[in-house]
Design a protein around this motif. Sequence first.
Motif, short mmCIF file in Angstrom:
data_model
loop_
_atom_site.label_atom_id
_atom_site.label_comp_id
_atom_site.label_asym_id
_atom_site.label_seq_id
_atom_site.Cartn_x
_atom_site.Cartn_y
_atom_site.Cartn_z
N GLU A 169 0.77 -1.21 0.01
CA GLU A 169 0.05 0.01 -0.25
C GLU A 169 0.89 1.13 -0.02
OE1 GLU A 169 -3.08 -2.53 2.71
OE2 GLU A 169 -1.33 -1.45 3.59
N PHE A 170 1.38 1.69 -1.17
CA PHE A 170 2.32 2.66 -1.23
C PHE A 170 2.16 4.11 -0.97
CE2 PHE A 170 1.93 4.62 -5.36
CZ PHE A 170 1.17 3.82 -6.23
N SER A 171 0.76 4.38 -0.90
CA SER A 171 0.61 5.74 -0.61
C SER A 171 -0.84 5.91 -0.01
CB SER A 171 0.73 6.57 -1.62
OG SER A 171 0.23 8.13 -1.61
N ASN A 172 -1.30 6.85 0.64
CA ASN A 172 -2.54 7.15 1.16
C ASN A 172 -3.14 8.41 0.99
OD1 ASN A 172 -1.32 8.67 3.03
ND2 ASN A 172 -2.09 7.78 4.92
N VAL A 173 -2.33 9.11 -0.03
CA VAL A 173 -2.75 10.29 -0.70
C VAL A 173 -4.06 9.93 -1.53
CG1 VAL A 173 -2.13 12.39 -2.00
CG2 VAL A 173 -0.46 11.28 -0.37
N CYS A 174 -5.13 10.56 -1.51
CA CYS A 174 -6.22 10.43 -2.42
C CYS A 174 -7.00 11.51 -2.72
CB CYS A 174 -7.14 9.24 -1.35
SG CYS A 174 -8.28 8.74 -2.72
N ILE A 175 -7.48 11.60 -3.94
CA ILE A 175 -8.31 13.03 -4.08
C ILE A 175 -9.73 12.61 -4.09
CG2 ILE A 175 -6.57 13.57 -6.08
CD1 ILE A 175 -8.36 12.17 -8.12
N LYS A 176 -10.19 11.11 -3.81
CA LYS A 176 -11.39 11.10 -3.73
C LYS A 176 -12.14 11.01 -2.38
CE LYS A 176 -12.72 9.44 -7.88
NZ LYS A 176 -12.84 8.18 -8.52
N ASP A 177 -13.27 11.14 -2.14
CA ASP A 177 -14.04 11.18 -0.80
C ASP A 177 -15.02 10.35 -0.52
OD1 ASP A 177 -13.49 12.87 1.25
OD2 ASP A 177 -14.88 14.68 0.67
N CYS A 178 -14.80 9.25 -0.92
CA CYS A 178 -15.80 8.26 -0.86
C CYS A 178 -16.18 7.99 0.69
CB CYS A 178 -15.25 6.70 -1.04
SG CYS A 178 -14.68 6.89 -2.58
N TYR B 229 -17.30 5.75 2.67
CA TYR B 229 -17.11 4.85 3.82
C TYR B 229 -15.62 4.72 4.21
CZ TYR B 229 -16.23 3.46 -1.16
OH TYR B 229 -15.93 3.48 -2.28
N CYS B 230 -14.71 5.33 3.36
CA CYS B 230 -13.13 5.23 3.35
C CYS B 230 -12.52 5.92 4.41
CB CYS B 230 -12.56 5.08 2.16
SG CYS B 230 -11.07 4.70 1.86
N GLY B 231 -11.59 5.38 5.21
CA GLY B 231 -10.91 6.04 6.09
C GLY B 231 -9.90 6.95 5.77
N ILE B 232 -9.31 6.63 4.36
CA ILE B 232 -8.28 7.53 3.94
C ILE B 232 -8.97 8.50 2.85
CG2 ILE B 232 -6.57 5.93 4.28
CD1 ILE B 232 -6.51 5.49 1.19
N ARG B 233 -10.11 8.86 2.84
CA ARG B 233 -10.83 9.83 2.09
C ARG B 233 -10.14 11.04 2.33
NH1 ARG B 233 -15.24 12.32 4.56
NH2 ARG B 233 -16.56 12.18 2.55
N LYS B 234 -10.35 11.84 1.17
CA LYS B 234 -9.34 12.96 1.25
C LYS B 234 -9.74 14.05 2.26
CE LYS B 234 -11.86 16.28 -2.06
NZ LYS B 234 -11.98 16.47 -3.28
N GLY B 235 -11.34 13.96 2.71
CA GLY B 235 -11.91 14.80 3.77
C GLY B 235 -11.49 14.43 5.10
N GLN C 6 -1.21 -1.00 -4.41
CA GLN C 6 -2.38 -0.39 -4.07
C GLN C 6 -2.11 0.94 -3.53
OE1 GLN C 6 -5.44 -1.31 -0.81
NE2 GLN C 6 -6.07 -2.47 -2.59
N SER C 7 -2.97 1.97 -3.84
CA SER C 7 -2.75 3.27 -3.16
C SER C 7 -4.02 3.95 -3.06
CB SER C 7 -1.62 4.22 -3.82
OG SER C 7 -2.05 4.59 -4.84
N GLY C 8 -4.27 5.14 -2.74
CA GLY C 8 -5.28 6.06 -2.74
C GLY C 8 -5.18 6.49 -4.30
N GLU C 9 -6.45 7.29 -4.84
CA GLU C 9 -6.45 7.45 -6.00
C GLU C 9 -5.84 8.87 -6.43
OE1 GLU C 9 -10.25 5.89 -7.39
OE2 GLU C 9 -10.44 7.55 -8.88
N ARG C 10 -4.95 9.00 -7.35
CA ARG C 10 -4.44 10.29 -7.96
C ARG C 10 -4.33 9.99 -9.52
NH1 ARG C 10 1.27 11.41 -5.33
NH2 ARG C 10 1.49 13.03 -7.06
N THR C 11 -4.74 11.19 -10.22
CA THR C 11 -4.50 10.99 -11.64
C THR C 11 -3.61 11.96 -12.18
OG1 THR C 11 -6.53 12.69 -11.62
CG2 THR C 11 -7.01 10.40 -12.03
#
Length: 356
Positions: free
Chosen positions: A52-61, A63-69, A101-106
Motif C-alpha cells: 500500500e504505497f500511498s494513502n494520498v487520495c483525491i476521492k472522498d468516498c 466509507y473510506c478511512g483515507i478519504r481526502k476529507g 495499491q494506493s489512494g487515487e491520484r490522476t
Amino acid sequence: MKSYNWDNLSKAEMIELMSTNDKLLLQKMYDEAYKVKLKYVGNTVYFRGLVEFSNVCIKDCLYCGIRKGNSKVERYSLSKEDILKSAKWAYDNKYASFVLQSGERTDEEFVSFVEEVLIEIRDRYGLGVTLSLGEETRETYRRWRKAGASRYLLRVESSNPDIYKLIHPDECDFGKRLQAIEDLRAEDYQVGTGVMIGLPTQTAEDLVNDILFFKEHDIDMIGMGPYIVHHDTPMAAMMKDYDPNHQLELGLKMIALTRLYLKDVNIASTTALQTLDSLGRERGILAGANICMPIVYESDNRKNYLLYDNKPALTETSEANMKAFEDSIHRIGENIGYGAMGNSPHYKKRKEQNNG
Ligand code: 5AD
C-alpha cells in the motif's frame, strides 16, 4: 432441510440462501462451495504480495478511512526504492505476483511514477504486477499495461447504481466506474472487481445481483469483503444497526455463492474478513476463496493505511506475517502456490478460446 441443486442454483434460490439464518444450511452451503473450489481451482491458495504505497487520495468516498476529507490521517507516499525493496522481498520469497495499491491520484507526476516503478520491477525481477489504483483514463491504463502491469483490481463497490450513489459523493459516477472496467478489459488486463458487503440499504437481492454482474462481465478475479465501519467517516453515522458478526456471515455467504455460481474464477479471502474474526481468512478459504494478499512492506506508515477500523497486522514484519498466513493455510489442509502466477482457469479458458 430443503435440498438444492448446488451446481445450478436459480436466482431465487441464491436470494433464499443469502437470507437464511439456518446454521446447518449455511454450513452445507460452505461445504458445497469448498467442494467446487477443490474441483475447479484445486487445494492451492495463491499469494499476492501487497504494497500500500500511498494513502494520498483525491476521492472522498463516504466509507473510506483515507478519504481526502479525513484530516486526521497522516499522509505518506513510499519512495521508489522502498517499493522496489518490497518487490525484491516478494521475489526472493517466491511470490510470483505483486500488488500495488494506493489512494487515487490522476496527475502526471503520479502516473509516470507508477510507470517507472513498473518498468523497474519488470526489468529487475520479472514479477507479475497487479494494480489497484482506482479510476484512470484509458490512456493511463494503456501506459501502465505497456510498462508491465498485467492485472487490475477495480471494485464496482455495488452493482446497484442507487447504492453506489448513496455511498459516494456526487462527483463519483457509476457509469464512469463501469466504463473504467470496460477500458481495462479493452487494454488487455486480467480484470478483477468486487463489492462491499453489508452496505446501507443493500438487500439479499442486491448482493445476488452483484454475483450476476460478475458473470455478465466475465470477471476473472473477485476481491470482495464485508463493509467495516471507520469511525472518522460520514458512513459510520448511517450504520445504526451495524453488527460485525452479521457482516462476517454475509461476507462468507457471498464467497460461497460466488464460488458455486462462477466456479472457476479466483476469489480472495480478504483482510476485511480477518478483521472481523481471527479465523476469518481460513473461513473464507473454506467457503470457496483461493487467493490471499499478505502485506509485504515494512513501514511505520502501515498504521496510516486504515480504510476501516481494527485492521490487523499493522506492525508485524513481512516474514512474521507470511508465517501467519502459511500456518493458517496449512492448518486447513491447503497448499500454497509458491512460484506460480495462479491465473484463474476462467482466464486461461478465455485466452485459449481467443487464440484458437
Ligand atoms: N470497509 C470495507 N472495505 C472498504 N474499502 C474501502 N473502505 C472500506 C471499508 N470501510 C474497500 C473498497 C475499495 C477497496 C480498496 O477497499 O471496496 O475498493
